[in-house]
Design an enzyme around this catalytic site. Structure first.
Site, PDB file in Angstrom:
ATOM      1  N   ASN A  87     -10.032 -58.589  17.854  1.00  0.00           N
ATOM      2  CA  ASN A  87      -9.511 -58.060  16.586  1.00  0.00           C
ATOM      3  C   ASN A  87      -7.998 -58.218  16.429  1.00  0.00           C
ATOM      4  OD1 ASN A  87      -8.784 -56.072  18.357  1.00  0.00           O
ATOM      5  ND2 ASN A  87      -9.644 -54.373  17.190  1.00  0.00           N
ATOM      6  N   ARG A 128      -0.604 -48.658  11.926  1.00  0.00           N
ATOM      7  CA  ARG A 128      -2.069 -48.545  11.835  1.00  0.00           C
ATOM      8  C   ARG A 128      -2.548 -48.981  10.445  1.00  0.00           C
ATOM      9  NH1 ARG A 128      -4.189 -46.723  16.223  1.00  0.00           N
ATOM     10  NH2 ARG A 128      -6.213 -46.144  15.370  1.00  0.00           N
ATOM     11  N   PHE A 166     -18.275 -51.478  26.528  1.00  0.00           N
ATOM     12  CA  PHE A 166     -17.538 -52.722  26.274  1.00  0.00           C
ATOM     13  C   PHE A 166     -16.297 -52.877  27.161  1.00  0.00           C
ATOM     14  CE2 PHE A 166     -16.184 -49.556  23.070  1.00  0.00           C
ATOM     15  CZ  PHE A 166     -14.809 -49.513  23.309  1.00  0.00           C
ATOM     16  N   TYR A 178      -6.202 -49.767  29.337  1.00  0.00           N
ATOM     17  CA  TYR A 178      -7.399 -49.316  28.624  1.00  0.00           C
ATOM     18  C   TYR A 178      -8.214 -48.295  29.426  1.00  0.00           C
ATOM     19  CZ  TYR A 178      -6.837 -52.691  24.819  1.00  0.00           C
ATOM     20  OH  TYR A 178      -6.384 -53.373  23.711  1.00  0.00           O
TER      21      TYR A 178
HETATM   22  P1  CMP Z   1      -7.739 -51.542  20.570  1.00  0.00           P
HETATM   23  O1  CMP Z   1      -6.995 -50.885  19.459  1.00  0.00           O
HETATM   24  O2  CMP Z   1      -7.004 -52.531  21.375  1.00  0.00           O
HETATM   25  O3  CMP Z   1      -8.311 -50.403  21.526  1.00  0.00           O
HETATM   26  C1  CMP Z   1      -9.564 -50.473  22.168  1.00  0.00           C
HETATM   27  C2  CMP Z   1     -10.257 -51.740  21.871  1.00  0.00           C
HETATM   28  O4  CMP Z   1     -11.604 -51.787  22.239  1.00  0.00           O
HETATM   29  C3  CMP Z   1     -10.289 -51.968  20.376  1.00  0.00           C
HETATM   30  O5  CMP Z   1      -8.992 -52.286  19.930  1.00  0.00           O
HETATM   31  C4  CMP Z   1     -11.325 -53.074  20.241  1.00  0.00           C
HETATM   32  O6  CMP Z   1     -10.765 -54.356  20.358  1.00  0.00           O
HETATM   33  C5  CMP Z   1     -12.208 -52.795  21.443  1.00  0.00           C
HETATM   34  N1  CMP Z   1     -13.516 -52.353  20.995  1.00  0.00           N
HETATM   35  C6  CMP Z   1     -13.792 -51.237  20.306  1.00  0.00           C
HETATM   36  N2  CMP Z   1     -15.117 -51.172  20.065  1.00  0.00           N
HETATM   37  C7  CMP Z   1     -15.665 -52.283  20.612  1.00  0.00           C
HETATM   38  C8  CMP Z   1     -16.980 -52.771  20.703  1.00  0.00           C
HETATM   39  N3  CMP Z   1     -18.001 -52.120  20.169  1.00  0.00           N
HETATM   40  N4  CMP Z   1     -17.162 -53.945  21.351  1.00  0.00           N
HETATM   41  C9  CMP Z   1     -16.116 -54.605  21.910  1.00  0.00           C
HETATM   42  N5  CMP Z   1     -14.842 -54.179  21.860  1.00  0.00           N
HETATM   43  C10 CMP Z   1     -14.625 -53.023  21.216  1.00  0.00           C
END
Ligand code: CMP
Length: 140
Positions: free
Chosen positions: A114, A87, A59, A51
């Site tokens: 998520n 997606r 976050f 990440y």
């Molecule tokens: P992902 O597709 O794994 O890529 C980046 C991740 O950051 C995203 O899914 C979310 O799970 C996480 N994410 C994005 N926005 C937020 C937020 N506002 N607060 C916490 N986690 C976030």
């Protein structure tokens, strides 16, 4: 459309609720083939590398904490237009905005927890796949 590969993660909130099979069924129903899969516990170093693009986001710490909080299932998915197809079946990042029938609408708990990750482009997919799989672990 050409056959392509994308990288997928079933996140700790999904493995905690024993949803691997339910989510895999949605992935396969969308026309994607799971050509590699393993259940791992991500290290902090792995999560921070994965990440890195989000390092400056507020976050980031929460995201790394969450992704290392329990087992994840990392996968390589293959199919025609796999990145977009995946997606579509995942749905919007924020589950409250995800379309009916998508993985996140059905299973995600919040924007952070998520349930699934998917690559955003074929170039990113190649990098993400290489972080977790060697070539001989992918059997198409
Ligand atoms: P992902 O597709 O794994 O890529 C980046 C991740 O950051 C995203 O899914 C979310 O799970 C996480 N994410 C994005 N926005 C937020 C937020 N506002 N607060 C916490 N986690 C976030």
């Amino acid at each position: 459309m050409t056959i392509e590969r994308t990288f997928s993660i079933l996140k700790p909130d999904a493995t905690a609720r024993n949803l691997t099979g339910a989510i895999n069924a949605l992935i396969e129903k969308a026309g994607l083939r799971i050509v590699a899969q393993k259940r791992i516990r991500m290290t902090r170093e792995q999560a921070e590398t994965f990440y890195a693009v989000h390092k400056a986001r507020p976050f980031f710490g929460e995201l790394v904490d969450f992704m290392t909080s329990g087992p994840v299932v990392v996968q390589v998915l293959e199919g025609e237009g796999a990145v977009l197809k995946h997606r579509d079946v995942m749905g919007a990042t924020d589950p409250s905005k995800a379309a009916d029938g998508t993985i996140r609408k059905l299973h995600a708990k919040s924007i952070g927890e998520n349930s699934v990750h998917g690559s955003d482009a074929a170039e990113t997919a190649a990098i993400e796949i290489a972080q977790f799989f060697s070539g001989n672990e992918i059997v198409g």
